[in-house]
Scaffold this motif. Structure first.
Motif, PDB file in Angstrom:
ATOM      1  N   LEU A 248      88.618  49.253  29.027  1.00 15.04           N
ATOM      2  CA  LEU A 248      89.113  49.162  27.827  1.00 15.04           C
ATOM      3  C   LEU A 248      88.399  48.321  26.722  1.00 15.04           C
ATOM      4  O   LEU A 248      88.626  48.582  25.442  1.00 15.04           O
ATOM      5  CB  LEU A 248      90.612  49.195  27.780  1.00 15.04           C
ATOM      6  CG  LEU A 248      91.268  50.499  28.442  1.00 15.04           C
ATOM      7  CD1 LEU A 248      92.790  50.175  28.641  1.00 15.04           C
ATOM      8  CD2 LEU A 248      91.017  51.676  27.430  1.00 15.04           C
ATOM      9  N   THR A 249      88.062  47.265  27.526  1.00 22.23           N
ATOM     10  CA  THR A 249      87.678  46.032  26.597  1.00 22.23           C
ATOM     11  C   THR A 249      86.232  46.078  26.521  1.00 22.23           C
ATOM     12  O   THR A 249      85.542  45.119  25.912  1.00 22.23           O
ATOM     13  CB  THR A 249      88.100  44.819  27.071  1.00 22.23           C
ATOM     14  OG1 THR A 249      87.767  44.498  28.421  1.00 22.23           O
ATOM     15  CG2 THR A 249      89.831  44.761  27.129  1.00 22.23           C
TER      16      THR A 249
ATOM     17  N   LYS B 169     101.134  40.840  23.843  1.00 19.67           N
ATOM     18  CA  LYS B 169     100.535  40.664  22.486  1.00 19.67           C
ATOM     19  C   LYS B 169     100.726  39.627  21.836  1.00 19.67           C
ATOM     20  O   LYS B 169      99.996  39.281  20.870  1.00 19.67           O
ATOM     21  CB  LYS B 169     101.230  41.952  21.770  1.00 19.67           C
ATOM     22  CG  LYS B 169     102.879  41.402  21.119  1.00 19.67           C
ATOM     23  CD  LYS B 169     103.299  42.843  20.440  1.00 19.67           C
ATOM     24  CE  LYS B 169     104.978  42.439  20.005  1.00 19.67           C
ATOM     25  NZ  LYS B 169     105.488  43.464  19.161  1.00 19.67           N
ATOM     26  N   GLN B 170     101.533  38.470  22.444  1.00 19.88           N
ATOM     27  CA  GLN B 170     101.543  37.136  21.552  1.00 19.88           C
ATOM     28  C   GLN B 170     100.237  36.386  22.002  1.00 19.88           C
ATOM     29  O   GLN B 170     100.144  35.408  21.343  1.00 19.88           O
ATOM     30  CB  GLN B 170     102.742  36.489  22.137  1.00 19.88           C
ATOM     31  CG  GLN B 170     104.166  37.346  22.168  1.00 19.88           C
ATOM     32  CD  GLN B 170     105.132  36.412  22.671  1.00 19.88           C
ATOM     33  OE1 GLN B 170     105.829  35.367  22.253  1.00 19.88           O
ATOM     34  NE2 GLN B 170     105.581  36.816  23.786  1.00 19.88           N
TER      35      GLN B 170
ATOM     36  N   GLU C 230      98.490  50.907  27.449  1.00 18.68           N
ATOM     37  CA  GLU C 230      97.933  51.788  28.732  1.00 18.68           C
ATOM     38  C   GLU C 230      97.690  50.888  29.678  1.00 18.68           C
ATOM     39  O   GLU C 230      97.865  51.222  30.750  1.00 18.68           O
ATOM     40  CB  GLU C 230      96.504  52.502  28.280  1.00 18.68           C
ATOM     41  CG  GLU C 230      95.964  53.425  29.386  1.00 18.68           C
ATOM     42  CD  GLU C 230      94.524  54.041  28.958  1.00 18.68           C
ATOM     43  OE1 GLU C 230      93.757  54.296  29.929  1.00 18.68           O
ATOM     44  OE2 GLU C 230      94.454  54.093  27.762  1.00 18.68           O
ATOM     45  N   ILE C 231      97.251  49.403  29.544  1.00 18.27           N
ATOM     46  CA  ILE C 231      96.964  48.688  30.590  1.00 18.27           C
ATOM     47  C   ILE C 231      98.506  48.307  31.085  1.00 18.27           C
ATOM     48  O   ILE C 231      98.591  48.242  32.456  1.00 18.27           O
ATOM     49  CB  ILE C 231      96.421  47.273  30.152  1.00 18.27           C
ATOM     50  CG1 ILE C 231      94.761  47.742  29.816  1.00 18.27           C
ATOM     51  CG2 ILE C 231      96.531  46.246  31.108  1.00 18.27           C
ATOM     52  CD1 ILE C 231      94.113  47.999  30.875  1.00 18.27           C
TER      53      ILE C 231
ATOM     54  N   MET D 271      93.452  43.351  21.014  1.00 14.72           N
ATOM     55  CA  MET D 271      93.536  44.828  21.655  1.00 14.72           C
ATOM     56  C   MET D 271      94.220  45.634  20.642  1.00 14.72           C
ATOM     57  O   MET D 271      95.337  45.235  20.046  1.00 14.72           O
ATOM     58  CB  MET D 271      93.923  44.914  23.069  1.00 14.72           C
ATOM     59  CG  MET D 271      93.125  44.078  24.039  1.00 14.72           C
ATOM     60  SD  MET D 271      93.691  44.236  25.732  1.00 14.72           S
ATOM     61  CE  MET D 271      93.452  46.161  26.072  1.00 14.72           C
ATOM     62  N   ALA D 272      93.673  47.004  20.510  1.00 11.24           N
ATOM     63  CA  ALA D 272      94.484  48.155  19.902  1.00 11.24           C
ATOM     64  C   ALA D 272      95.803  48.165  20.769  1.00 11.24           C
ATOM     65  O   ALA D 272      95.782  48.177  21.955  1.00 11.24           O
ATOM     66  CB  ALA D 272      93.921  49.153  19.712  1.00 11.24           C
ATOM     67  N   LYS D 273      96.995  48.460  20.009  1.00 16.47           N
ATOM     68  CA  LYS D 273      98.278  48.739  20.772  1.00 16.47           C
ATOM     69  C   LYS D 273      97.999  49.945  21.812  1.00 16.47           C
ATOM     70  O   LYS D 273      98.719  49.566  22.772  1.00 16.47           O
ATOM     71  CB  LYS D 273      99.297  49.314  19.617  1.00 16.47           C
ATOM     72  CG  LYS D 273     100.696  49.519  20.036  1.00 16.47           C
ATOM     73  CD  LYS D 273     101.790  49.728  19.236  1.00 16.47           C
ATOM     74  CE  LYS D 273     103.133  50.048  19.687  1.00 16.47           C
ATOM     75  NZ  LYS D 273     104.074  50.131  18.643  1.00 16.47           N
ATOM     76  N   ARG D 274      97.354  50.743  21.371  1.00 15.23           N
ATOM     77  CA  ARG D 274      97.280  52.056  22.349  1.00 15.23           C
ATOM     78  C   ARG D 274      96.714  51.456  23.613  1.00 15.23           C
ATOM     79  O   ARG D 274      97.193  51.900  24.703  1.00 15.23           O
ATOM     80  CB  ARG D 274      96.651  53.194  21.810  1.00 15.23           C
ATOM     81  CG  ARG D 274      96.290  54.412  22.575  1.00 15.23           C
ATOM     82  CD  ARG D 274      95.465  55.463  21.884  1.00 15.23           C
ATOM     83  NE  ARG D 274      94.204  54.692  21.599  1.00 15.23           N
ATOM     84  CZ  ARG D 274      92.961  55.277  21.060  1.00 15.23           C
ATOM     85  NH1 ARG D 274      93.427  56.490  20.506  1.00 15.23           N
ATOM     86  NH2 ARG D 274      91.873  54.819  20.768  1.00 15.23           N
TER      87      ARG D 274
END
Length: 635
Positions: free
Chosen positions: A119-120, A14-15, A29-30, A22-25
């Motif tokens: 997802l993206t 996430k950094q 999932e990835i 991306m959304a946290k969810r």
């Protein structure tokens, strides 16, 4: 039950872009599907031309080297470390374009490509970022506008053609001849093969060229007959280029030298075998605001203000090339040609204002970063003038002529946008406007008397390059320096010690070392703490190996890599790191409207900081080579 490993991977990813978009969810999932892999040093992750794996990779700890074949062997194109992404398919190609090998012990995260793409797919920020910045199978990908899909119709060749940087296509079948045939035989041969030029060679090495235009000029002059041998009229030396030359570079060379044909040799020099021929008719003319258009505008300039206007346009061209992520090596070559033309025309205008012609031949030299052909932004001037030894009874009169000429040059360059050197290291300074014998004596003093002041000056003046005038004067000076260095190795030890004065710019706790006071307090000095130490190291090592004609820092490291097998990988990494640092500084300078030297670290993303730190490791290692090779602790 909470998947602890997945959350650790999530906290890491996430950094970094693009995961921070991306959304946290979705990211979690990835991460649930991610694999943790360990690689030993030199272990292969994937190979060039191998089919894509089902996963792509992010470096958690360590580093991965990406390489590909080139006409000079295996070339390192990137080194990925913490947070860098590689092996993701962003075009419709089916195989990797590079080979990925662990540069050291490395831990990577492997993420499933298909799940990530799903997802993206609707996340435009993620897909655009990946396509433009992190495709490991494309070197220096170009910006794509209105691109909303991860798998796009992106065509690297088409993008390159827009900016004239695609590889120039040359004719591999070259009609050659010896120099001992007659003009009539040469003309018959050209007619037989329906060609516009004949390459004169010995053992497939080019020694001359004869074109239709040359034949017409020979006949029109009436000075030669049909039985005259080709060696009497051929053009020599031959202007050559390497097989990987692009369209823009070809146009610049043809226009700069006023020629219509370019001989392609194995390494781009007249000393290696012929592999092809390029004519101006093979080149597609670019649009008006291209380097070719700017070069023509510079050459047509009749006033300094016209040169200033033309050069301001080159800054717009530079910005466009940087925005399109053009490789720095190509940017430097293009702007090197433009800068040469600028200096040439500036000197022509200066000479026209002189009351008389020069009393003896002379040469204008560029020093420092311009001498290394690493100057892209406006900076201060560093130059010198060398003139031929004179037998006149009044040598001071000769010197005053060239001081006046140098003063005109420095003033014009200042009007174009280049500040005067604060240390007055300019040709208008009597200390740096000298005859050949005086320059030889000056360099002899610097070499034989390595005081701190002399070492500082030699670090600047050893990086000279010819810009205008009589090149034989520069060759004479270079030969003199080569001879002196061969017998005075002690100066290299002192230069090595000087090169170690700036330690790698990272503290024990891996924090940037910033300015502690003054106007730029808490800013990072990328010039003195990162770029200059690499340049200093390259200079010493190159001089120690007798490499005097190559001045560019990146090219010096490349030349060193070719002859120093034990340190080949290190020197290749240094070459890459230098280009990356110089490109970073140039981009910051364009954004800040200054030289880009001082950087506000708070304005950088975490990814940018990591990429900067990545460039510092080879600096630390090459300084250790200097320390050991020259035993600097004993001075």
């Amino acid at each position: 039950m909470k998947n602890t490993i997945a959350y650790r991977i999530y906290d890491f990813l996430k950094q970094f872009p693009p995961f921070q978009f991306m959304a946290k969810r979705d990211l979690l999932e990835i991460c649930e599907l991610a694999q943790v892999q360990y690689l030993d040093k030199d272990q292969i992750l994937f190979k060039r031309d191998a089919p894509y794996n089902t996963h792509f990779y992010i470096v958690h700890q360590g580093a991965i080297k990406l390489s590909r074949p080139s006409h000079q062997g295996i070339k390192t194109v990137d080194i990925c470390d913490e947070g860098d992404l590689l092996g993701l398919r962003v075009t419709k190609e089916d195989s990797y374009r590079t080979t990925a090998i662990a540069n050291e012990e490395t831990i990577i995260y492997a993420l499933p490509m298909e799940a990530f793409a799903t997802l993206t797919k609707e996340n435009k920020a993620v897909s655009n970022y990946l396509i433009t910045s992190f495709a490991s199978n494309i070197k220096d990908p170009y910006t794509l506008e209105n691109s909303g899909q991860l798998l796009s119709e992106y065509d690297p060749e088409r993008s390159q053609n827009i900016y004239g940087v695609s590889k120039a296509r040359f004719t591999e079948k070259v009609i050659q001849s010896s120099q001992d045939i007659s003009i009539q035989e040469a003309a018959s041969k050209m007619k037989k093969y329906q060609i516009s030029c004949l390459v004169i060679s010995e053992n497939n090495i080019p020694i001359g060229i004869l074109t239709n235009r040359d034949l017409r000029n020979v006949i029109a002059s009436g000075e030669f007959t049909a039985t005259t041998l080709v060696k009497e009229v051929m053009v020599t030396p031959v202007i050559c280029a390497s097989p990987d030359i692009n369209v823009t570079q070809t146009q610049l060379i043809l226009l700069t030298h006023g020629i219509s044909h370019l001989v392609i040799t194995k390494d781009g020099t007249p000393q290696t075998t012929i592999v092809g021929i390029l004519s101006k008719h093979d080149i597609v003319v670019s649009f008006a605001n291209s380097p070719i258009g700017l070069l023509k505008e510079i050459k047509r300039a009749t006033r300094t203000k016209h040169l200033r206007q033309a050069w301001s346009k080159t800054m717009l061209l530079l910005k466009r090339y940087l925005d399109q992520n053009l490789p720095l090596s190509q940017i430097l070559k293009i702007f090197g040609e433009l800068k040469d033309a600028l200096i040439h025309q500036t000197m022509q205008l200066s000479l026209r204002k002189m009351e008389t012609t020069p009393p003896v031949t002379f040469a204008w030299l560029a020093l420092g970063s311009q001498g290394r052909k690493e100057q892209l932004l406006y900076t201060d001037q560093d130059n010198a003038l060398i003139y031929a030894n004179s037998d006149t009874e009044n040598p001071e009169q000769v010197k005053q002529y060239f001081l006046k000429l140098a003063n005109r040059m420095n003033k014009r360059l200042h009007k174009i946008g280049y500040d005067y050197c604060p240390a007055d290291m300019m040709a208008s300074n009597p200390l740096y406007c000298l005859s050949l014998s005086e320059w030889e004596a000056q360099f002899s003093t610097w070499i034989t008397t390595p005081t701190p002041e002399n070492i500082l000056l030699s670090g600047i003046f050893f990086d000279y390059t010819f810009m205008y005038g009589d090149q034989t004067l520069v060759k004479g000076l270079t030969d003199h320096i080569s001879e002196k260095l061969a017998h005075q190795k002690v100066v290299l030890r002192h230069m090595a010690k000087h090169a170690l004065k700036n330690l790698p710019p990272i503290s024990f706790f891996r924090q940037f070392i910033v300015e502690s006071n003054g106007e730029h307090k808490d800013f990072f000095d990328i010039k003195h703490r990162a770029i200059a130490p690499l340049s200093d190291a390259a200079r010493v090592l190159a001089l120690g190996q007798g490499i005097l004609h190559t001045k560019n820092t990146s090219e010096r490291f490349t030349a060193l890599a070719a002859i120093d097998a034990p340190n080949r990988e290190l020197f290749e990494n240094c070459s890459y790191a230098f280009r990356a640092l110089l490109k970073f500084r140039t981009k910051r300078g364009m954004a800040q409207n200054d030289s880009g030297r001082f950087i506000n670290l708070e304005a950088l993303t975490k990814a940018e900081k990591l990429k900067l730190k990545r460039c510092f490791k080879p600096l630390r290692d090459v300084q250790e080579v200097l320390r050991v090779r020259y035993q600097t602790q004993n001075i």
